[in-house]
Design a protein around this motif. Sequence first.
Motif, mmCIF file in Angstrom:
data_model
loop_
_atom_site.group_PDB
_atom_site.id
_atom_site.type_symbol
_atom_site.label_atom_id
_atom_site.label_comp_id
_atom_site.label_asym_id
_atom_site.label_seq_id
_atom_site.Cartn_x
_atom_site.Cartn_y
_atom_site.Cartn_z
ATOM 1 N N PRO A 66 0.808 -1.231 0.000
ATOM 2 C CA PRO A 66 0.000 0.000 0.000
ATOM 3 C C PRO A 66 0.838 1.277 0.000
ATOM 4 C CG PRO A 66 -0.873 -1.565 1.592
ATOM 5 C CD PRO A 66 0.441 -2.116 1.103
ATOM 6 N N ALA A 67 1.985 1.268 0.663
ATOM 7 C CA ALA A 67 2.840 2.454 0.676
ATOM 8 C C ALA A 67 3.383 2.741 -0.723
ATOM 9 C CB ALA A 67 3.987 2.268 1.669
ATOM 10 N N VAL A 68 3.837 1.694 -1.399
ATOM 11 C CA VAL A 68 4.372 1.858 -2.754
ATOM 12 C C VAL A 68 3.244 2.265 -3.714
ATOM 13 C CG1 VAL A 68 5.532 0.686 -4.675
ATOM 14 C CG2 VAL A 68 6.274 0.262 -2.316
ATOM 15 N N ALA A 69 2.087 1.626 -3.592
ATOM 16 C CA ALA A 69 0.950 1.945 -4.465
ATOM 17 C C ALA A 69 0.477 3.380 -4.241
ATOM 18 C CB ALA A 69 -0.190 0.957 -4.226
ATOM 19 N N ALA A 70 0.446 3.826 -2.997
ATOM 20 C CA ALA A 70 0.013 5.192 -2.696
ATOM 21 C C ALA A 70 0.998 6.205 -3.289
ATOM 22 C CB ALA A 70 -0.117 5.391 -1.191
ATOM 23 N N ALA A 71 2.291 5.917 -3.182
ATOM 24 C CA ALA A 71 3.294 6.815 -3.764
ATOM 25 C C ALA A 71 3.131 6.881 -5.279
ATOM 26 C CB ALA A 71 4.703 6.344 -3.389
ATOM 27 N N GLU A 95 0.409 6.310 -7.058
ATOM 28 C CA GLU A 95 -0.825 7.038 -7.393
ATOM 29 C C GLU A 95 -0.661 8.534 -7.208
ATOM 30 O OE1 GLU A 95 -3.437 5.783 -9.025
ATOM 31 O OE2 GLU A 95 -2.188 3.987 -9.060
ATOM 32 N N THR A 96 0.045 8.939 -6.168
ATOM 33 C CA THR A 96 0.272 10.363 -5.932
ATOM 34 C C THR A 96 1.098 10.967 -7.063
ATOM 35 O OG1 THR A 96 0.108 10.075 -3.543
ATOM 36 C CG2 THR A 96 1.245 12.046 -4.325
ATOM 37 N N VAL A 97 2.162 10.286 -7.449
ATOM 38 C CA VAL A 97 3.008 10.780 -8.533
ATOM 39 C C VAL A 97 2.203 10.848 -9.836
ATOM 40 C CG1 VAL A 97 5.002 10.217 -9.990
ATOM 41 C CG2 VAL A 97 5.191 10.092 -7.497
ATOM 42 N N LEU A 98 1.419 9.808 -10.133
ATOM 43 C CA LEU A 98 0.614 9.807 -11.357
ATOM 44 C C LEU A 98 -0.442 10.904 -11.343
ATOM 45 C CD1 LEU A 98 0.200 5.983 -12.038
ATOM 46 C CD2 LEU A 98 1.680 7.622 -13.221
ATOM 47 N N THR A 99 -1.047 11.159 -10.194
ATOM 48 C CA THR A 99 -2.033 12.241 -10.082
ATOM 49 C C THR A 99 -1.391 13.581 -10.414
ATOM 50 O OG1 THR A 99 -3.351 11.054 -8.452
ATOM 51 C CG2 THR A 99 -3.586 13.461 -8.487
ATOM 52 N N LEU A 100 -0.222 13.836 -9.845
ATOM 53 C CA LEU A 100 0.479 15.091 -10.136
ATOM 54 C C LEU A 100 0.872 15.169 -11.599
ATOM 55 C CD1 LEU A 100 2.746 15.305 -6.953
ATOM 56 C CD2 LEU A 100 0.716 16.683 -7.470
ATOM 57 N N LEU A 101 1.406 14.082 -12.147
ATOM 58 C CA LEU A 101 1.798 14.086 -13.563
ATOM 59 C C LEU A 101 0.607 14.344 -14.475
ATOM 60 C CD1 LEU A 101 4.296 11.102 -13.851
ATOM 61 C CD2 LEU A 101 4.745 13.491 -14.381
ATOM 62 N N ASN A 102 -0.479 13.643 -14.242
ATOM 63 C CA ASN A 102 -1.657 13.795 -15.093
ATOM 64 C C ASN A 102 -2.201 15.226 -15.024
ATOM 65 O OD1 ASN A 102 -1.546 11.153 -15.986
ATOM 66 N ND2 ASN A 102 -2.911 10.405 -14.390
ATOM 67 N N ALA A 103 -2.225 15.802 -13.831
ATOM 68 C CA ALA A 103 -2.724 17.165 -13.686
ATOM 69 C C ALA A 103 -1.822 18.148 -14.426
ATOM 70 C CB ALA A 103 -2.826 17.532 -12.208
ATOM 71 N N LEU A 104 -0.526 17.999 -14.271
ATOM 72 C CA LEU A 104 0.408 18.927 -14.895
ATOM 73 C C LEU A 104 0.487 18.738 -16.402
ATOM 74 C CD1 LEU A 104 3.221 18.829 -12.214
ATOM 75 C CD2 LEU A 104 1.662 20.725 -12.689
ATOM 76 N N GLU A 105 0.473 17.493 -16.853
ATOM 77 C CA GLU A 105 0.558 17.237 -18.293
ATOM 78 C C GLU A 105 -0.704 17.685 -19.021
ATOM 79 O OE1 GLU A 105 1.717 13.130 -18.496
ATOM 80 O OE2 GLU A 105 3.842 13.641 -18.321
ATOM 81 N N SER A 106 -1.839 17.654 -18.348
ATOM 82 C CA SER A 106 -3.070 18.104 -19.001
ATOM 83 C C SER A 106 -3.084 19.625 -19.161
ATOM 84 C CB SER A 106 -4.301 17.665 -18.207
ATOM 85 O OG SER A 106 -4.390 18.368 -16.986
ATOM 86 N N GLU A 107 -2.266 20.317 -18.362
ATOM 87 C CA GLU A 107 -2.169 21.778 -18.440
ATOM 88 C C GLU A 107 -1.093 22.229 -19.411
ATOM 89 O OE1 GLU A 107 -4.125 24.080 -16.835
ATOM 90 O OE2 GLU A 107 -5.321 22.325 -16.310
ATOM 91 N N ALA A 108 -0.174 21.327 -19.762
ATOM 92 C CA ALA A 108 0.956 21.709 -20.619
ATOM 93 C C ALA A 108 0.475 22.031 -22.024
ATOM 94 C CB ALA A 108 1.985 20.578 -20.666
ATOM 95 N N PRO A 109 1.109 23.039 -22.668
ATOM 96 C CA PRO A 109 0.706 23.391 -24.042
ATOM 97 C C PRO A 109 1.054 22.306 -25.034
ATOM 98 C CG PRO A 109 2.600 24.723 -23.327
ATOM 99 C CD PRO A 109 2.183 23.852 -22.180
#
Length: 151
Positions: free
Chosen positions: A130-135, A137-151
């Motif tokens: 669960p610790a590895v999975a949570a890390a 998911e957190t990284v993927l959430t940040l990546l997806n949010a930032l990449e969706s904003e990138a031009p």
Amino acid sequence: MHSRAQDAERITRASRDLLSGIGRLGRTLYRLGEFGVPHSHVNVLTALESGPHRVGDLTLPTGLTQPRVTVLLQELEERGLVERRRCTDDRRATHARLTSQGRELPRQARRRIAAALLDALGPDAEAAEPAVAAARETVLTLLNALESEAP
């Protein structure tokens, strides 16, 4: 209700060590994986795990320029990890794909990383996963949010 400036300050505090922490984690995982090839080579191998790609299509997932990808593919081919072939539909283009050895190298490295994580987090995989999975998911959430904003 919070103002945009207050929200920005809260995020700034929360993300203060994010970049250096992610960099340290990446370097540590790479070292623990004992890949036996430079990190840039691992990026190319990882990108090719999903299947053959044209050389130009490897620039985005690796963050490398096309000339650099071409050089790395040549080096990986010399090591027997990748093979390149001319595209049948466009003779100017080249497809690269992993050899069986090229598929096995990242698999073995991930096993070493998993063993190191288990040692570090405790021998109980049910507690460590669960610790590895949570890390992840957190990284993927940040990546997806930032990449969706990138031009």
